[in-house]
Design a protein around this motif. Structure first.
Motif, short mmCIF file in Angstrom:
data_model
loop_
_atom_site.label_atom_id
_atom_site.label_comp_id
_atom_site.label_asym_id
_atom_site.label_seq_id
_atom_site.Cartn_x
_atom_site.Cartn_y
_atom_site.Cartn_z
N ASN A 1 -4.54 1.14 0.38
CA ASN A 1 -5.14 0.79 -0.91
C ASN A 1 -5.07 -0.71 -1.14
O ASN A 1 -6.01 -1.32 -1.68
CB ASN A 1 -4.42 1.52 -2.05
CG ASN A 1 -4.95 2.92 -2.29
OD1 ASN A 1 -6.11 3.22 -1.99
ND2 ASN A 1 -4.11 3.79 -2.81
N SER B 1 -0.56 3.68 0.34
CA SER B 1 -0.46 2.59 -0.63
C SER B 1 -0.81 1.25 0.03
O SER B 1 -1.48 0.40 -0.58
CB SER B 1 0.95 2.55 -1.22
OG SER B 1 1.03 1.61 -2.26
N ASN C 1 -2.28 -2.75 -7.51
CA ASN C 1 -1.92 -1.53 -6.80
C ASN C 1 -0.75 -0.83 -7.49
O ASN C 1 -0.08 -1.41 -8.35
CB ASN C 1 -1.55 -1.88 -5.35
CG ASN C 1 -1.73 -0.70 -4.39
OD1 ASN C 1 -1.99 0.42 -4.81
ND2 ASN C 1 -1.60 -0.96 -3.11
N SER D 1 -9.76 1.94 -4.91
CA SER D 1 -8.75 2.71 -4.18
C SER D 1 -9.40 3.85 -3.40
O SER D 1 -10.55 4.23 -3.64
CB SER D 1 -7.72 3.27 -5.17
OG SER D 1 -8.34 4.18 -6.07
N LEU E 1 -1.94 4.88 -7.96
CA LEU E 1 -3.08 5.12 -7.09
C LEU E 1 -2.76 6.04 -5.92
O LEU E 1 -3.66 6.56 -5.26
CB LEU E 1 -3.63 3.79 -6.57
CG LEU E 1 -4.18 2.86 -7.65
CD1 LEU E 1 -4.71 1.57 -7.06
CD2 LEU E 1 -5.28 3.57 -8.45
N SER E 2 -1.47 6.21 -5.62
CA SER E 2 -1.06 7.23 -4.64
C SER E 2 0.26 7.82 -5.10
O SER E 2 1.14 7.09 -5.55
CB SER E 2 -0.93 6.63 -3.23
OG SER E 2 0.10 5.67 -3.17
#
Length: 601
Positions: free
Chosen positions: A530, A527, A244, A540, A352-353
């Motif tokens: 995810n 997050s 992550n 994700s 991913l975010s």
């Protein structure tokens, strides 16, 4: 006419348009300067401009189709995000556009070694003196001054291109953009010394009637990481962090102090003590540890505090648009935002975010530029990154005055009164976050007003079709008629707490508020979601909105009280279901983690 002359004319007409670098000029774009900007002086001819030329993306429609398919929780391709190379192939310009623009640049003495190209070759960047840019664009630049802030920028209100180039160029900036890109936190008067008692001291407990969750009563006075975990049903959840990542963007010399983050962790997230973030410099950005900023501190402390131990990254992008009118050494006047997009799109791995707490009035950003930047956001979504933006702090009005007294004039030369939406929050490819206050129950924030409304640039995206018309149907006939675009993209999408956040700046505790607090809060919880998916071998979440509007809304707590004043009105009212004040409401992590596991499993 002699045969030879007819043949010559035929050959000229059949020749590629880009073979005519001296074809007549025609206006490509013109604007009226936004309110508050006045012409100050002629731009110095040697002043350096970092010119950016956006070339058309003929296959963007295909990329958009891919984006919606991989983001639709009911589609068989959900979560099958595209690679960097696949995205670049879909946004690459036509070879004819590359040839046309290159020949035009060469005609003005600009060679390949003077040019920087994006990986997909859809953006060209080059540094040029004003006098050359004026010749290339058949225009005149001036130094403009903002009467309220005293900022200076170098801009023109109109530029032209040879007729044959119009189809090969989408946008050129900085030319007509008068945006004052700024943090979406409440005004500095809202930042106050934190109370002497610790934010974690108990004042008893309250029960949120909408969720049944118990929250420390102190959270009605001061918001901490613990308060958000209690309020949004995430107490006791510890992410694995495997695979992550989470990111925060920083601009305008807002620096994030590592020492302040450590002090924040000691106070609010003891398990995160002795940890920090990865710092990434963009375009020469620095992170001056002796000059911590309120915005950067708020963003990193709460986003990374909520998501620990998920690996965090803070991006610092150099560049501050105002030009110092009496400076002997002219400086760049380009907006720093596009520099970050150039950088992040060139990276193989991206968080991913990512949340951003900056923006401006939509009308100060030329529509052509806003749409190209929005298209870049779509590229990131297609690659599996969730993009989260603050919706703004001035209700339905502009950011230049008190919401109760705003006049909200348009920039179309007619001085019409209209609600002023916020960009980039209006881009349909990002998730926009409004603000709430209180904890039992939560209401739309009242110390300032949660930005929200409807875009004048972007039409309503299909994922809003089942929802937004329902809100509009509840408005009494004629309500705010002519003040907003009912066919535009509605925002925000969701909301979160946005006032009285306790942060550490320069070793001292302060309280701060604004949708600048709401966006990193939502970033932290996305997050965590995810993490829930990644721990089960799922991809994700990526572009969030199709999921939120189709299924995810069931994991948000509807806000039923408040409004977002502005432009001399009370703005829109909060209603049951989605509304342009708080969106679908605030996250319930316990519900959302079940919903995200039901999707694409």
């Amino acid at each position: 006419m002699a045969p030879s002359l007819r043949l010559l004319l035929a050959l000229l007409c059949a020749a590629p348009a880009f073979g005519l670098p001296t074809s007549p000029y025609e206006v490509k774009e013109s604007v009226n300067p936004p309110h508050g900007w006045v012409q100050h002086s002629t731009a110095p001819p040697e002043h350096s401009i970092e010119l950016r030329i956006g070339l058309p993306q003929p296959n963007f429609g295909i990329l958009e189709s891919h984006l919606y398919e991989v983001s639709d929780p009911d589609h068989h391709r959900y979560g099958q995000h595209l690679s960097k190379e696949e995205v670049e192939e879909l946004v690459a310009p036509h070879p004819g556009s590359l040839d046309a623009v290159d020949e035009w640049l060469a005609f003005h003495g600009i060679q390949e070694e003077d040019i920087s190209r994006s990986p997909a070759k859809d953006w060209i960047t080059l540094s040029l003196p004003v006098e050359l840019v004026e010749k290339m664009l058949d225009t005149k630049y001036h130094v403009w001054k903002h009467t309220k802030t005293g900022d200076y920028i170098v801009r023109t209100t109109s530029y032209s291109l040879p007729i044959h180039l119009h189809e090969h160029v989408d946008v050129i900036q900085p030319t007509t953009m008068f945006s004052q890109f700024k943090p979406f936190r409440s005004t500095i008067s809202k930042v106050e010394a934190a109370p002497a008692t610790s934010a974690t001291d108990s004042l008893g407990s309250l029960v949120n009637p909408a969720t049944g969750l118990t929250i420390d009563a102190s959270c009605n006075v001061t918001i901490t990481v613990s308060c958000l975990q209690q309020l949004y049903n995430a107490v006791g959840f510890t992410p694995s962090a495997k695979g992550n990542s989470i990111g925060i963007t920083g601009y305008l010399e807002e620096f994030a102090s590592i020492a302040d983050l450590e002090a924040f962790f000691v106070q609010q997230v003891p398990t995160a003590e002795n940890s920090s973030f990865k710092f990434v410099s963009v375009n020469g950005g620095i992170n001056n540890q002796s000059d911590p900023g309120f915005e950067a501190s708020l963003d990193v402390q709460f986003a990374f505090g909520l998501s620990h131990p998920i690996p965090p990254t803070f991006f610092s992008t150099a560049g501050s648009p105002p030009f110092i009118a009496d400076d002997d050494t002219p400086t760049n006047t380009n907006e720093p935002y596009l520099n970050w997009l150039d950088f992040i799109l060139s990276q193989e791995k991206i968080p991913l975010s990512i949340s951003t707490s900056y923006g401006d009035d939509e009308q100060t950003v030329p529509e052509s530029f806003a749409k190209r930047v929005c298209a870049d956001f779509a590229q990131l979504g297609a690659r599996g990154t969730s993009l989260i933006f603050s919706s703004g702090d001035h209700g339905v009005g502009d950011g230049d005055s008190n919401p109760a007294t705003q006049t909200c004039f348009t920039n179309n030369g007619k001085n019409e009164t209209k609600f002023i939406p916020t960009f980039p929050a209006t881009c349909p490819f990002v998730t926009s976050v409004g603000a709430t206050d209180n904890v039992a129950p939560e209401v739309a924030v009242s110390r300032f007003f949660s930005g929200g409304g409807f875009s004048n640039y972007f039409s309503r995206p299909s994922y809003q079709d089942p929802t937004v018309p329902n809100f509009l149907s509840k408005l009494a006939p004629g309500t705010f008629e002519g003040l907003f675009n009912p066919n535009g993209r509605g925002f925000p999408d969701v909301s979160a707490q946005g006032d009285r956040f306790e942060i550490i700046v320069g070793g001292q505790a302060f309280l701060i508020g604004g949708t600048s607090a709401s966006a990193p809060t939502v970033n932290g919880f996305i997050s965590l979601l995810n993490d829930v998916r990644l721990s089960k071998g799922l991809p994700s979440l990526g572009f969030l909105n199709p999921f939120i509007y189709k299924k995810g809304f069931a994991g948000f707590t509807d806000i039923l009280s408040g409004h977002n004043s502005g432009c001399g009105t009370t703005g829109f009212n909060v209603t049951k279901g989605w509304d342009p004040v708080t969106g679908f409401g605030t996250p319930n992590f316990g519900k959302l983690k079940e919903l995200v596991l039901e999707t694409g499993a």
